[in-house]
Design a protein around this motif. Structure first.
Motif, PDB file in Angstrom:
ATOM      1  N   VAL A  86       4.744  25.211  46.502  1.00  9.64           N
ATOM      2  CA  VAL A  86       3.429  25.457  47.125  1.00  9.64           C
ATOM      3  C   VAL A  86       2.851  26.782  46.608  1.00  9.64           C
ATOM      4  O   VAL A  86       1.644  26.889  46.366  1.00  9.64           O
ATOM      5  CB  VAL A  86       3.542  25.434  48.665  1.00  9.64           C
ATOM      6  CG1 VAL A  86       2.214  25.797  49.313  1.00  9.64           C
ATOM      7  CG2 VAL A  86       3.989  24.056  49.145  1.00  9.64           C
ATOM      8  N   ASN A  87       3.706  27.781  46.411  1.00 15.10           N
ATOM      9  CA  ASN A  87       3.213  29.055  45.867  1.00 15.10           C
ATOM     10  C   ASN A  87       2.627  28.874  44.462  1.00 15.10           C
ATOM     11  O   ASN A  87       1.636  29.513  44.105  1.00 15.10           O
ATOM     12  CB  ASN A  87       4.338  30.097  45.852  1.00 15.10           C
ATOM     13  CG  ASN A  87       4.316  30.970  47.101  1.00 15.10           C
ATOM     14  OD1 ASN A  87       3.237  31.270  47.645  1.00 15.10           O
ATOM     15  ND2 ASN A  87       5.477  31.379  47.577  1.00 15.10           N
ATOM     16  N   SER A  97      -1.860  28.779  51.684  1.00 18.99           N
ATOM     17  CA  SER A  97      -1.273  30.067  52.102  1.00 18.99           C
ATOM     18  C   SER A  97      -0.947  30.036  53.589  1.00 18.99           C
ATOM     19  O   SER A  97       0.114  30.528  54.013  1.00 18.99           O
ATOM     20  CB  SER A  97      -2.237  31.212  51.812  1.00 18.99           C
ATOM     21  OG  SER A  97      -2.503  31.284  50.428  1.00 18.99           O
ATOM     22  N   ALA A  98      -1.844  29.466  54.361  1.00 16.80           N
ATOM     23  CA  ALA A  98      -1.603  29.373  55.806  1.00 16.80           C
ATOM     24  C   ALA A  98      -0.390  28.508  56.093  1.00 16.80           C
ATOM     25  O   ALA A  98       0.374  28.781  57.024  1.00 16.80           O
ATOM     26  CB  ALA A  98      -2.828  28.798  56.505  1.00 16.80           C
ATOM     27  N   GLU A 110       5.477  33.649  53.829  1.00 15.60           N
ATOM     28  CA  GLU A 110       6.151  33.361  52.550  1.00 15.60           C
ATOM     29  C   GLU A 110       5.158  33.095  51.422  1.00 15.60           C
ATOM     30  O   GLU A 110       5.561  32.851  50.283  1.00 15.60           O
ATOM     31  CB  GLU A 110       7.077  32.154  52.711  1.00 15.60           C
ATOM     32  CG  GLU A 110       8.255  32.437  53.618  1.00 15.60           C
ATOM     33  CD  GLU A 110       9.163  31.234  53.777  1.00 15.60           C
ATOM     34  OE1 GLU A 110       8.632  30.121  53.988  1.00 15.60           O
ATOM     35  OE2 GLU A 110      10.379  31.411  53.693  1.00 15.60           O
ATOM     36  N   ALA A 111       3.876  33.114  51.755  1.00 15.81           N
ATOM     37  CA  ALA A 111       2.860  32.865  50.720  1.00 15.81           C
ATOM     38  C   ALA A 111       2.748  34.080  49.807  1.00 15.81           C
ATOM     39  O   ALA A 111       2.664  35.217  50.268  1.00 15.81           O
ATOM     40  CB  ALA A 111       1.519  32.579  51.377  1.00 15.81           C
ATOM     41  N   ALA A 112       2.764  33.799  48.522  1.00 16.43           N
ATOM     42  CA  ALA A 112       2.626  34.888  47.546  1.00 16.43           C
ATOM     43  C   ALA A 112       1.154  35.279  47.434  1.00 16.43           C
ATOM     44  O   ALA A 112       0.279  34.417  47.487  1.00 16.43           O
ATOM     45  CB  ALA A 112       3.134  34.424  46.189  1.00 16.43           C
TER      46      ALA A 112
END
Lengths: 252, 189
Positions: free
Chosen positions: B63-64, B107-108, B113-115
């Protein structure tokens, strides 16, 4: 005659033992309600157990692609102008290519392919829409409107199936098949609202929403509507509202 | 008539403690069938296919990477929007807004943990007018669509998969809208 006096202690003791025995017997009993039945009550036959597996989803995807081919090749869909006819030929070829891609996915999982249009969607949506267009005095526009909604629901079907599919690789394979119907929905929207002006959602002079290429930020799983058919005496036209397959329209 | 009045204390030497003990024993016996039933139900559940998880920690890196791709699309559209005007600008602003929303929603989803990424703009020549710019953006949309599909093939969690799937159908629409609005016909799709 001999009578026995029962003391309070004996009564409590034996009563407790009796109650405990009752609990044991009740726990061992079945779930049956045991209610008396009055009048005629024919025995019922349980529905066969249906499991929504990846194969069921793939077979349903085949049925939806077959539905698109059947609807787009219906003679009534040839009522559009030459540009629409040419576009529809491209769309039919695209759906047939998706069917070709789906066949090995079903076979690899031990399933049997489904080579007919989705039974319920054909009956509930396409048959009625074709009749409405046949009877319409705006056939060219209706062909585009119906095809637009149809392509939207085909793409949304794959999107809806992602959350039901167990294999990650299969989810991706399904979404790669959602791409073409998404393209085709835009091509049809551009026939109604051409150019960059037709990309964003908006309203006409009367405040009614216009068809746009990008009506939502995220893929919608709501109904896909087409306003088609003859104008009634009240000035209204029929809205055909199509939805992605659900438990009662999967091909098990 | 004889009456027999037993001395209960002698004939029934059961104390209150013994009574409670027998009741507890009986209750335990009563509970055995119910517990046995539950145990067999648990055995049945164990034989079914394990459902996919809603979230999986292994999805974070995937996801990142999609957030980074979307952030690059945002930066690219900023440059594209500045080079056009009128309806063309409005159209590109709409698509720019979609990519901003995808960065935010992905990101949400990851939360802390979102870069964080500023988003390196992708290659774009801003001369030649809307058609030339739209053709380049359509190619970037196609690559973004493929990045999401590739990511989806490795994502385990259903929540992330559903979010990415809902992005794919609209990214595909972006590409088609850019091509068709700048003059391509359906056969180019």
């Amino acid at each position: 005659m001999t009578t026995q006096k029962i003391s309070r202690r004996t009564l409590i003791s034996q009563g407790g033992a009796l109650a405990a025995a009752g609990v044991v017997l009740a726990a061992c009993g079945s779930e049956s309600s045991g209610l008396a039945r009055v009048g005629l009550a024919p025995s019922t036959t349980a529905l066969p157990e249906a499991h929504v597996s990846d194969v069921v989803l793939l077979r349903t995807a085949q049925s939806v692609e077959n539905l698109a081919v059947a609807a787009l090749t219906d003679p009534v869909m040839g009522k559009g102008n030459s540009a629409t006819k040419a576009a529809i030929e491209v769309f039919v070829a695209g759906h047939r290519a998706n069917l070709t891609a789906l066949a090995p996915l079903v076979a690899e999982r031990g399933g049997t392919g489904f080579d007919k249009p989705n039974t319920r969607m054909m009956k509930n949506y396409v048959a009625g829409a074709v009749a409405l267009i046949e009877d319409s005095d705006q056939q060219e526009a209706d062909v585009i409107a119906f095809a637009h909604a149809l392509e939207g629901v085909v793409a949304a079907t794959y999107q809806a199936f992602v959350s039901w599919t167990s294999e990650p690789a299969l989810r991706a394979a399904m979404m790669s098949l959602a791409v073409k119907p998404s393209y085709y929905a835009v091509a049809l929207a551009q026939m109604v609202s051409p150019g960059s002006k037709g990309i964003s959602p908006g309203v006409d002079e009367a405040g009614n929403p216009v068809v746009s290429a990008l009506p939502t930020k995220y893929g919608s799983l709501a109904s896909f509507e087409a306003t088609i058919g003859k104008v009634t005496e009240a000035g209204a036209r029929t809205v055909v509202s199509m939805e992605t397959p659900s438990l009662n329209s999967l091909e098990y | 008539m004889d009456t027999h009045a037993p001395d209960t204390a002698a004939a029934e030497p059961r104390s209150r403690r013994a009574l409670f003990a027998s009741l507890i024993a009986a209750g335990t016996a009563a509970a055995v069938p119910a517990l046995a039933g539950r145990a067999s139900a648990a055995d049945d559940a164990a034989t079914t296919t394990t459902a996919p998880p809603h979230r999986a920690s292994a999805d974070t890196a995937i996801v990142n990477s999609l957030i980074a791709r979307e952030a690059s699309m945002v930066s690219t559209y900023v440059a594209a929007v500045a080079a056009v005007s009128g309806d063309d600008k409005a159209a590109l602003l709409t698509i720019h807004g979609h990519h901003v929303a995808y960065v935010e929603s992905l990101s949400a989803f990851l939360g802390t943990e979102a870069a964080t990424t500023s988003g390196t703009p992708l290659a774009l020549t801003t001369t030649g007018g809307y058609s030339a710019i739209a053709a380049q953006l359509a190619a970037h949309e196609k690559a973004t669509e493929q990045a999401h599909i590739d990511g989806l093939s490795r994502i385990q969690g259903l929540d992330a998969a559903g979010l990415v799937a809902s992005i794919i159908t609209v990214v595909a629409r972006h590409r088609a809208a850019l091509l068709v609005s700048s003059g391509a016909d359906a056969s180019a799709l």
